[in-house]
Design a protein around this motif. Structure first.
Motif, PDB file in Angstrom:
ATOM      1  N   ILE A 159       8.431   1.815 -67.760  1.00 59.43           N
ATOM      2  CA  ILE A 159       7.686   2.093 -66.419  1.00 59.43           C
ATOM      3  C   ILE A 159       7.043   3.276 -66.471  1.00 59.43           C
ATOM      4  CG2 ILE A 159       7.665   2.161 -63.949  1.00 59.43           C
ATOM      5  CD1 ILE A 159       9.981  -0.126 -64.117  1.00 59.43           C
ATOM      6  N   PRO A 160       5.660   3.490 -66.645  1.00 57.67           N
ATOM      7  CA  PRO A 160       4.950   4.933 -66.731  1.00 57.67           C
ATOM      8  C   PRO A 160       5.401   5.935 -65.639  1.00 57.67           C
ATOM      9  CG  PRO A 160       3.552   3.084 -67.090  1.00 57.67           C
ATOM     10  CD  PRO A 160       4.569   2.478 -66.361  1.00 57.67           C
ATOM     11  N   SER A 161       5.877   7.099 -66.056  1.00 59.85           N
ATOM     12  CA  SER A 161       6.156   7.851 -65.387  1.00 59.85           C
ATOM     13  C   SER A 161       5.290   9.455 -65.403  1.00 59.85           C
ATOM     14  CB  SER A 161       7.861   8.506 -65.414  1.00 59.85           C
ATOM     15  OG  SER A 161       8.032   9.395 -64.621  1.00 59.85           O
ATOM     16  N   GLN A 172       6.246  20.059 -73.626  1.00 57.99           N
ATOM     17  CA  GLN A 172       6.703  18.938 -72.757  1.00 57.99           C
ATOM     18  C   GLN A 172       6.121  17.345 -73.312  1.00 57.99           C
ATOM     19  OE1 GLN A 172       5.129  19.932 -68.875  1.00 57.99           O
ATOM     20  NE2 GLN A 172       3.215  19.076 -68.971  1.00 57.99           N
ATOM     21  N   THR A 173       6.756  16.257 -72.932  1.00 60.23           N
ATOM     22  CA  THR A 173       6.206  14.981 -73.360  1.00 60.23           C
ATOM     23  C   THR A 173       6.568  14.082 -72.102  1.00 60.23           C
ATOM     24  OG1 THR A 173       6.125  13.468 -74.944  1.00 60.23           O
ATOM     25  CG2 THR A 173       8.381  14.223 -74.421  1.00 60.23           C
ATOM     26  N   PHE A 174       6.368  12.927 -72.241  1.00 63.28           N
ATOM     27  CA  PHE A 174       6.394  11.792 -71.398  1.00 63.28           C
ATOM     28  C   PHE A 174       7.397  10.633 -71.874  1.00 63.28           C
ATOM     29  CE2 PHE A 174       3.097  14.558 -69.878  1.00 63.28           C
ATOM     30  CZ  PHE A 174       3.207  14.795 -68.427  1.00 63.28           C
ATOM     31  N   ASN A 175       7.663   9.776 -70.927  1.00 64.31           N
ATOM     32  CA  ASN A 175       8.318   8.573 -71.217  1.00 64.31           C
ATOM     33  C   ASN A 175       7.262   7.726 -72.066  1.00 64.31           C
ATOM     34  OD1 ASN A 175       6.992   7.265 -69.233  1.00 64.31           O
ATOM     35  ND2 ASN A 175       8.812   6.203 -68.465  1.00 64.31           N
ATOM     36  N   ASP A 176       8.074   6.734 -72.778  1.00 62.88           N
ATOM     37  CA  ASP A 176       7.085   5.819 -73.705  1.00 62.88           C
ATOM     38  C   ASP A 176       6.067   4.897 -72.713  1.00 62.88           C
ATOM     39  OD1 ASP A 176       8.893   6.454 -75.778  1.00 62.88           O
ATOM     40  OD2 ASP A 176      10.298   5.173 -75.155  1.00 62.88           O
ATOM     41  N   GLY A 177       6.340   4.464 -71.491  1.00 67.20           N
ATOM     42  CA  GLY A 177       5.480   3.666 -70.890  1.00 67.20           C
ATOM     43  C   GLY A 177       4.082   4.715 -70.799  1.00 67.20           C
ATOM     44  N   LEU A 179       3.187   7.305 -72.565  1.00 60.43           N
ATOM     45  CA  LEU A 179       2.618   7.369 -73.754  1.00 60.43           C
ATOM     46  C   LEU A 179       1.782   6.355 -74.172  1.00 60.43           C
ATOM     47  CD1 LEU A 179       5.562   9.289 -75.846  1.00 60.43           C
ATOM     48  CD2 LEU A 179       3.546  10.294 -74.777  1.00 60.43           C
ATOM     49  N   ILE A 180       2.131   5.090 -73.745  1.00 60.12           N
ATOM     50  CA  ILE A 180       1.503   3.947 -74.152  1.00 60.12           C
ATOM     51  C   ILE A 180       0.180   3.818 -73.396  1.00 60.12           C
ATOM     52  CG2 ILE A 180       1.556   1.294 -73.885  1.00 60.12           C
ATOM     53  CD1 ILE A 180       4.411   1.299 -74.615  1.00 60.12           C
ATOM     54  N   LEU A 181       0.223   4.094 -72.054  1.00 58.26           N
ATOM     55  CA  LEU A 181      -1.118   4.317 -71.304  1.00 58.26           C
ATOM     56  C   LEU A 181      -1.912   5.374 -71.726  1.00 58.26           C
ATOM     57  CD1 LEU A 181       0.244   4.049 -67.460  1.00 58.26           C
ATOM     58  CD2 LEU A 181      -1.094   2.402 -68.841  1.00 58.26           C
ATOM     59  N   ASN A 182      -1.381   6.568 -72.198  1.00 52.39           N
ATOM     60  CA  ASN A 182      -2.086   7.333 -72.633  1.00 52.39           C
ATOM     61  C   ASN A 182      -2.841   7.271 -73.760  1.00 52.39           C
ATOM     62  OD1 ASN A 182      -1.580   9.227 -70.492  1.00 52.39           O
ATOM     63  ND2 ASN A 182       0.016  10.207 -71.681  1.00 52.39           N
ATOM     64  N   THR A 183      -2.098   6.282 -74.884  1.00 50.91           N
ATOM     65  CA  THR A 183      -2.709   5.779 -76.119  1.00 50.91           C
ATOM     66  C   THR A 183      -3.755   4.887 -75.777  1.00 50.91           C
ATOM     67  OG1 THR A 183      -0.496   6.335 -77.092  1.00 50.91           O
ATOM     68  CG2 THR A 183      -2.169   4.799 -78.174  1.00 50.91           C
ATOM     69  N   LEU A 184      -3.710   3.867 -74.929  1.00 52.84           N
ATOM     70  CA  LEU A 184      -4.541   2.889 -74.599  1.00 52.84           C
ATOM     71  C   LEU A 184      -5.627   3.570 -73.961  1.00 52.84           C
ATOM     72  CD1 LEU A 184      -2.421   0.063 -73.131  1.00 52.84           C
ATOM     73  CD2 LEU A 184      -3.503   0.026 -75.368  1.00 52.84           C
ATOM     74  N   LYS A 185      -5.534   4.618 -72.947  1.00 46.93           N
ATOM     75  CA  LYS A 185      -6.634   5.123 -72.373  1.00 46.93           C
ATOM     76  C   LYS A 185      -7.360   6.276 -73.426  1.00 46.93           C
ATOM     77  CE  LYS A 185      -5.508   7.328 -68.653  1.00 46.93           C
ATOM     78  NZ  LYS A 185      -4.774   8.100 -67.682  1.00 46.93           N
ATOM     79  N   VAL A 254      -9.937  15.948 -61.251  1.00 43.08           N
ATOM     80  CA  VAL A 254      -8.619  15.538 -61.858  1.00 43.08           C
ATOM     81  C   VAL A 254      -7.565  15.433 -60.830  1.00 43.08           C
ATOM     82  CG1 VAL A 254      -7.079  16.540 -63.705  1.00 43.08           C
ATOM     83  CG2 VAL A 254      -9.435  17.004 -63.792  1.00 43.08           C
ATOM     84  N   ASN A 255      -6.665  14.436 -61.007  1.00 38.25           N
ATOM     85  CA  ASN A 255      -5.396  14.105 -60.321  1.00 38.25           C
ATOM     86  C   ASN A 255      -4.295  14.895 -61.061  1.00 38.25           C
ATOM     87  OD1 ASN A 255      -4.331  12.988 -58.175  1.00 38.25           O
ATOM     88  ND2 ASN A 255      -3.660  11.198 -59.355  1.00 38.25           N
ATOM     89  N   PHE A 256      -4.370  16.286 -60.600  1.00 40.11           N
ATOM     90  CA  PHE A 256      -3.246  17.045 -60.851  1.00 40.11           C
ATOM     91  C   PHE A 256      -2.038  16.572 -60.197  1.00 40.11           C
ATOM     92  CE2 PHE A 256      -6.588  20.229 -62.259  1.00 40.11           C
ATOM     93  CZ  PHE A 256      -6.578  19.966 -63.621  1.00 40.11           C
ATOM     94  N   ASN A 257      -0.789  16.927 -60.672  1.00 35.01           N
ATOM     95  CA  ASN A 257       0.572  16.571 -59.889  1.00 35.01           C
ATOM     96  C   ASN A 257       0.930  17.679 -59.475  1.00 35.01           C
ATOM     97  OD1 ASN A 257       1.912  17.779 -61.904  1.00 35.01           O
ATOM     98  ND2 ASN A 257       2.498  15.859 -63.084  1.00 35.01           N
TER      99      ASN A 257
END
Length: 413
Positions: A159-161, A172-177, A179-185, A254-257
């Motif tokens: 579940i992307p976080s 820093q990095t992010f969870n697998d979900g 990373l998958i979204l980023n790879t697809l985008k 850009v949708n900064f957090n």
């Protein structure tokens, strides 16, 4: 249809009967033991899943960490061909990572990422099948619990976080979900992105910023992660004016957090533009009250000598994060400036106990003694702060100023 029902129904009846039996026995103990054992096993298998496909899809070495996010010191190290395995003896729940080179195909990257959460769940299902055929009901129940824990881990990973995972080296990095979204985008510009990311990961921020800038401009990218990498590269290169121009130009697209906005505020603080810094801290706090933005807001107010206004921000930061050493340190300085000497020094000591490596503890003590005219003592504290962290904000200016006061003019060039 009847045949299908006859296959499925006995399975559920069997599971129900097994769990019912265990419920009458040491159910709580079995559940607890399975959880304790499952946690390190799941982390190990998760990183092993990534590592296996990294070894298959690349020709370079792979580093696998279990129990930490990249720690190599005081760990158990094992080498298996191209795989280096680091196991943290003082195991931290949730800590694990796989460091590898990028693959040359998007589909390989996706398989590699997905293999991490998929391997523990696959092993759990095979283990359950083995227990059903060869072991007793307690083992079957333990296998069911193991499947449940693996499935929860599977969902949590996929579940992307947007919450970053801070690694040992500060990156820093992010969870697998995610990373998958980023790879697809990013698949339409994967080659260009990988080049920029490789420079970034190697801490070559000069080339990293050049390639990220070209990537953003060419493809009109609005992905916040790529923008944050670019901004951090500019910051690390001390290219703050370009950073400032870039933020003003791209902020609305850009949708900064909340963490991004707080970091942008820090960048503006380094530019001595504290009003703009507080503007971005406020935007961060509008998304969610967080200790970093609260502390940074108060810090900017301290610099502007608005000590009374700063105090509530430090109070809130400490309430949210009681071990926020910087907030205690900054609150202590504000109290000293407001005349609450004893309370200020108490905050300093609390800050130092929470983080003995906090160079700002010595910087603030130096500022206090400088204001009192104790220039020699101030110099000692400033030098100590610089020795602890050469990047302490404006510490060189503090040292040169106090040296000037002491008549050590030759030190100024």
């Amino acid at each position: 249809m009847g045949d299908g029902e006859s296959d499925v129904q006995p399975c559920f009846v069997y599971l129900h009967a097994t769990i019912t039996k265990v419920m009458k026995g040491p159910f709580a103990l079995l559940l607890f033991l399975t959880l304790i054992i499952s946690t390190p096993v799941i982390i190990f298998l998760h990183e092993l899943g990534h590592s296996i496909f990294a070894l298959l899809f690349t020709k370079q070495g792979v580093k696998m960490f279990v129990g930490s996010y990249g720690k190599t010191e005081k760990t158990r190290e094992f080498t298996f061909g191209r795989l280096q395995l680091y196991i943290e003896p003082k195991f931290k729940l949730g800590g694990g990572m796989c460091v590898h080179h990028h693959t040359n195909k998007t589909y390989k990257e996706l398989i590699l990422i997905f293999a991490g959460p998929a391997l523990p769940l696959s092993i759990a299902i095979l283990f359950y099948s083995f227990c059903v055929h060869y072991l007793n009901d307690n083992w079957v129940a333990a296998a069911i619990f193991f499947i449940i824990f693996c499935f929860v881990s599977f969902l949590k990973s996929l579940i992307p976080s947007s919450r970053p995972i801070i690694l040992t080296d500060g990156s820093q990095t992010f969870n697998d979900g995610r990373l998958i979204l980023n790879t697809l985008k990013n698949r339409s510009f994967q080659k260009e992105y990988r080049i920029a990311a490789d420079y970034f990961n190697a801490k070559d921020y000069t080339n990293g910023s050049i390639h990220f800038a070209a990537l953003i401009d060419k493809h009109k990218i609005t992905d916040r992660l790529i923008h944050t990498y670019y901004l951090y590269s500019l910051y690390s290169n001390k290219d703050l004016n370009r950073l400032k121009d870039f933020v003003f130009k791209h902020y609305e697209t850009v949708n900064f957090n909340k963490d991004d906005l707080s970091n942008i505020g820090v960048y503006f603080s380094r530019l001595e533009d504290h009003e703009s810094a507080m503007h971005y801290y406020k935007k961060s706090l509008n998304l969610e009250e967080n200790a970093n933005a609260l502390n940074n807001m108060g810090y900017s107010m301290n610099i502007l000598e608005r000590y009374t206004e700063a105090l509530p921000y430090f109070e809130k930061a400490i309430a949210i994060e009681p071990e926020q050493a910087y907030a205690y340190n900054n609150r202590g300085y504000a109290k000293l400036k407001l005349g609450f000497i004893e309370e200020g020094f108490e905050d300093f000591e609390t800050s130092n106990k929470l983080d003995p490596n906090n160079s700002y503890y010595y910087k603030n003590l130096g500022l206090y003694h400088f204001d009192k005219g104790n220039y020699s003592t101030a110099l000692e504290h400033f030098i100590k702060a610089k020795e602890m962290d050469d990047e302490t904000y404006k510490i060189d200016d503090d040292i040169e100023t106090v040296k000037w006061k002491l008549g050590m003019h030759d030190s100024i060039t």
